[in-house]
Scaffold this active site. Structure first.
Site, short mmCIF file in Angstrom:
data_model
loop_
_atom_site.label_atom_id
_atom_site.label_comp_id
_atom_site.label_asym_id
_atom_site.label_seq_id
_atom_site.Cartn_x
_atom_site.Cartn_y
_atom_site.Cartn_z
CB SER A 234 -0.90 -0.22 1.21
OG SER A 234 -1.91 0.93 1.11
CG ASP B 222 -6.95 -2.00 -3.87
OD1 ASP B 222 -7.54 -1.01 -3.51
OD2 ASP B 222 -5.60 -2.25 -3.70
CG HIS C 19 -6.02 -1.63 -0.41
ND1 HIS C 19 -5.26 -1.35 -1.32
CD2 HIS C 19 -5.29 -1.06 0.89
CE1 HIS C 19 -4.36 -0.50 -0.76
NE2 HIS C 19 -4.26 -0.48 0.50
#
Length: 424
Positions: free
Chosen positions: A231, A333, A365
């Site tokens: 991320s 995501d 995600h």
């Protein structure tokens, strides 16, 4: 008869001053290693006594020290949270995201408690090793059960929207890779508002430098080091490795580690073009004003965008220094769309870098990093990573087959409900 004088009293025995506590996880000095007296400094993993389980006394002392670190960091994070609230103000989006985060974490609590117990009480975890002199310049090491030969190493930069990142977030990944014979170093770094993107990149670089120069003392192979970012951590790690390559191409640049020491970079659910993502993040609750403060202003967005930087012809030689880049992304995501990784791959291909992408159909995600590992059983992402590290599927399978099959940590209905309300 002459009276004999009584012998003089013996000189008073000098009391030794109590040994000073050394900073945790520092290597022993030469004088302490000589065996002259007891030393309370922690030994490195290369010493045979650390390959066995530590005593309950040293464990308790280590735990108390960690509690002290945790209390200090809790105070720091609380103060930073108050500062952050001044930036956030009162807004509908971030309040709803915050409430969703609380519900999400509550549903996954059964798994978090088990991972937390492993993090604090496992003899295979070395917590809060100091790698620099800045705040939060610490990392955690996850060691395989048997360190009978030099092991491959992963340096991991965790995510957290550049605001709530913390080294302990990598505990589950560290545990799973350590079970497969891989040493994992989870690097902490300053978050906003304690630091901005340049501070985060500086911290990540220092953490990687520590791993490259010291991992041999913990049983790691300095010739087999890999970098993983997830991320926001994927963005920070990509910026770090590109910045390092540019430095190595510059004149008279003094560096403490080299890009050539990193065998591959794995980016999980990352974003690499901040100019394109700023409005998307705003719609998701990371307001534009805050994001621009993190990235040090709108005029600096292109400098924080690896996808844009690699197209600069003036750093063409730096691109040739980059390691193999492998990106992972879920097609469902919503926090960072999978198109972010696709575009970065296309750009890297166009400038001649070695790059691959693996897309996971229907994954969100947090599926790849949290829900799937908490579900137990086969983990497709970890198998991909292990295959690269061990040089092929067959070689990786030899290590995976001897590792215990991960058991389920959270009931399926709670995972599905957490997936629906996840703020990420």
């Amino acid at each position: 008869m002459r009276r004999r004088k009584p012998p003089p009293p013996p000189p008073p025995r000098r009391r030794r001053p109590p040994a000073e506590d050394a900073r945790p996880f520092l290597r022993r000095s030469a004088s302490a290693a000589g065996g002259g007296g007891r030393s309370r400094r922690r030994r490195t993993v290369s010493e045979p006594s650390l390959r066995s389980l530590p005593s309950h006394t040293s464990r308790g002392r280590s735990f108390r020290r960690d509690v002290g670190h945790a209390a200090a960091e809790t105070f720091l994070l609380t103060r930073l949270a108050i500062t952050l609230l001044r930036y956030l103000g009162v807004g509908y989006r971030w309040i709803t995201k915050f409430l969703a985060l609380i519900c999400y974490a509550t549903l996954l609590t059964p798994g978090f408690l088990q991972v937390g117990y492993y993090y604090f009480f496992s003899s295979q975890v070395r917590r809060s090793i100091i790698y620099g002199d800045r705040p939060r310049n610490r990392l955690d090491l996850y060691l395989p059960t048997k360190v009978d030969c030099s092991k491959p190493v992963v340096a991991f930069v965790t995510g957290g929207a550049w605001i709530i990142g913390y080294k302990a977030w990598g505990a589950l990944l560290g545990r799973r890779l350590a079970e497969r014979g891989i040493i994992v170093a989870c690097i902490d770094y300053r978050n906003f508002p304690q630091g901005t993107i340049s501070d985060m990149v500086e911290d990540a670089s220092q953490g990687i430098s520590f791993v490259c120069n010291n991992i041999g003392s913990y049983g790691g192979d300095p010739n087999r080091i890999y970098l993983i970012g997830q991320s926001a951590g994927a963005h920070i790690a990509a910026c770090t490795i590109l910045d390092q390559a540019i430095k190595e191409c510059g004149e008279r640049e003094c560096t403490s580690w080299s890009v050539s020491q990193i065998k591959a970079y794995f980016g999980i659910s990352g974003g690499y073009n901040m100019l394109e993502l700023v409005d998307h993040f705003h719609s998701r609750g990371l307001y534009r004003s805050i994001f621009l403060s993190i990235m040090e202003g709108e005029q600096n967005l292109w400098r924080c965008s690896p996808e844009i930087l690699v197209q600069d012809s003036s750093i063409k030689h730096a691109i040739s220094l980059l390691p193999h880049v492998i990106l992972f992304h879920g097609t469902s995501d919503q926090s960072i769309p999978s198109t972010a990784s696709k575009k970065f791959v296309d750009t890297l291909h166009s400038v001649g870098a070695k790059v691959d992408i693996v897309l996971f159909e229907g994954k969100t995600h947090t599926d790849l990093f949290l829900q799937d590992p908490l579900r137990g059983g086969k983990d497709e992402l970890l198998e991909h990573i292990a295959a690269v590290i061990y040089g092929g599927v067959a070689a990786a399978h030899a290590y995976i087959s001897v590792a215990p099959l991960p058991r389920r940590l959270v009931p399926e209905f709670m995972l599905q409900l957490a997936r629906k309300i996840s703020p990420f």
